[in-house]
Scaffold this motif. Structure first.
Motif, PDB file in Angstrom:
ATOM      1  N   LYS A 132     -28.314  -7.258  12.465  1.00 47.26           N
ATOM      2  CA  LYS A 132     -28.332  -8.283  13.504  1.00 47.26           C
ATOM      3  C   LYS A 132     -27.032  -9.089  13.458  1.00 47.26           C
ATOM      4  CE  LYS A 132     -30.957 -12.316  14.890  1.00 47.26           C
ATOM      5  NZ  LYS A 132     -32.045 -13.223  14.556  1.00 47.26           N
ATOM      6  N   PRO A 133     -26.440  -9.404  14.622  1.00 47.47           N
ATOM      7  CA  PRO A 133     -25.217 -10.217  14.608  1.00 47.47           C
ATOM      8  C   PRO A 133     -25.512 -11.643  14.142  1.00 47.47           C
ATOM      9  CG  PRO A 133     -25.939  -9.829  16.865  1.00 47.47           C
ATOM     10  CD  PRO A 133     -26.828  -9.018  15.976  1.00 47.47           C
ATOM     11  N   LYS A 134     -24.554 -12.274  13.466  1.00 47.15           N
ATOM     12  CA  LYS A 134     -24.730 -13.637  12.960  1.00 47.15           C
ATOM     13  C   LYS A 134     -24.535 -14.690  14.046  1.00 47.15           C
ATOM     14  CE  LYS A 134     -23.221 -12.813   8.227  1.00 47.15           C
ATOM     15  NZ  LYS A 134     -22.223 -13.143   7.208  1.00 47.15           N
ATOM     16  N   PHE A 135     -23.801 -14.364  15.098  1.00 45.07           N
ATOM     17  CA  PHE A 135     -23.465 -15.331  16.134  1.00 45.07           C
ATOM     18  C   PHE A 135     -23.962 -14.836  17.486  1.00 45.07           C
ATOM     19  CE2 PHE A 135     -20.228 -15.390  12.811  1.00 45.07           C
ATOM     20  CZ  PHE A 135     -20.342 -16.695  12.369  1.00 45.07           C
ATOM     21  N   CYS A 136     -24.176 -15.770  18.422  1.00 39.26           N
ATOM     22  CA  CYS A 136     -24.656 -15.398  19.751  1.00 39.26           C
ATOM     23  C   CYS A 136     -23.671 -15.872  20.819  1.00 39.26           C
ATOM     24  CB  CYS A 136     -26.037 -15.985  20.007  1.00 39.26           C
ATOM     25  SG  CYS A 136     -26.078 -17.778  20.080  1.00 39.26           S
ATOM     26  N   SER A 150     -19.225  -3.246  11.170  1.00 42.50           N
ATOM     27  CA  SER A 150     -18.971  -4.669  11.404  1.00 42.50           C
ATOM     28  C   SER A 150     -19.193  -5.049  12.864  1.00 42.50           C
ATOM     29  CB  SER A 150     -17.530  -5.004  11.013  1.00 42.50           C
ATOM     30  OG  SER A 150     -17.228  -6.330  11.312  1.00 42.50           O
ATOM     31  N   TRP A 151     -19.550  -6.306  13.096  1.00 46.79           N
ATOM     32  CA  TRP A 151     -19.616  -6.854  14.446  1.00 46.79           C
ATOM     33  C   TRP A 151     -18.274  -7.472  14.795  1.00 46.79           C
ATOM     34  CZ3 TRP A 151     -23.404  -6.258  17.918  1.00 46.79           C
ATOM     35  CH2 TRP A 151     -24.658  -5.855  17.466  1.00 46.79           C
ATOM     36  N   TYR A 154     -16.388 -10.054  17.709  1.00 46.10           N
ATOM     37  CA  TYR A 154     -16.740 -11.099  18.664  1.00 46.10           C
ATOM     38  C   TYR A 154     -15.529 -11.463  19.511  1.00 46.10           C
ATOM     39  CZ  TYR A 154     -20.799 -11.682  15.674  1.00 46.10           C
ATOM     40  OH  TYR A 154     -21.947 -11.460  14.959  1.00 46.10           O
ATOM     41  N   GLU A 207     -16.623 -10.405  12.257  1.00 47.41           N
ATOM     42  CA  GLU A 207     -17.645 -11.373  11.865  1.00 47.41           C
ATOM     43  C   GLU A 207     -17.251 -12.162  10.616  1.00 47.41           C
ATOM     44  OE1 GLU A 207     -22.165 -10.873  12.500  1.00 47.41           O
ATOM     45  OE2 GLU A 207     -21.733 -10.065  10.509  1.00 47.41           O
TER      46      GLU A 207
END
Length: 89
Positions: free
Chosen positions: A8-12, A35-36, A38, A63
């Motif tokens: 799940k990504p840490k940020f929205c 990795s995500w 952003y 991230e």
């Protein structure tokens, strides 16, 4: 064939974050291998030293390179659209 687990990504989207060199608002994110990433839009000051328009105000960051910003950001320069979008998160 190997299977990868998508965490799940840490940020929205709309979340205000900081990173080395500045701060901004998450506009988009995508998963890259392991990795995500952003897309962070940096706020534009009312009187910037240099004119900035378009994509040079956005940057893709991993991230691990960004951190959540605390609740005290009243001194930050955000446009009305950015403030409304940030509250929705």
């Amino acid at each position: 064939m190997t299977a990868s687990i998508l965490g799940k990504p840490k940020f929205c989207e709309g979340q205000i974050v900081e990173f080395v060199g500045g701060e901004g608002i998450i506009k988009n994110y995508r998963f890259e291998p392991s990795s995500w990433l952003y897309l962070v839009e940096m706020p534009i000051a009312t009187d910037p030293e240099m004119d900035r328009v378009g994509y040079e105000t956005m940057i893709w960051l991993a991230e691990g390179d960004i951190f959540p910003l605390g609740n005290n950001f009243s001194h930050k320069v955000l446009s009305r659209e950015q403030k409304n979008f940030a509250r929705a998160c």
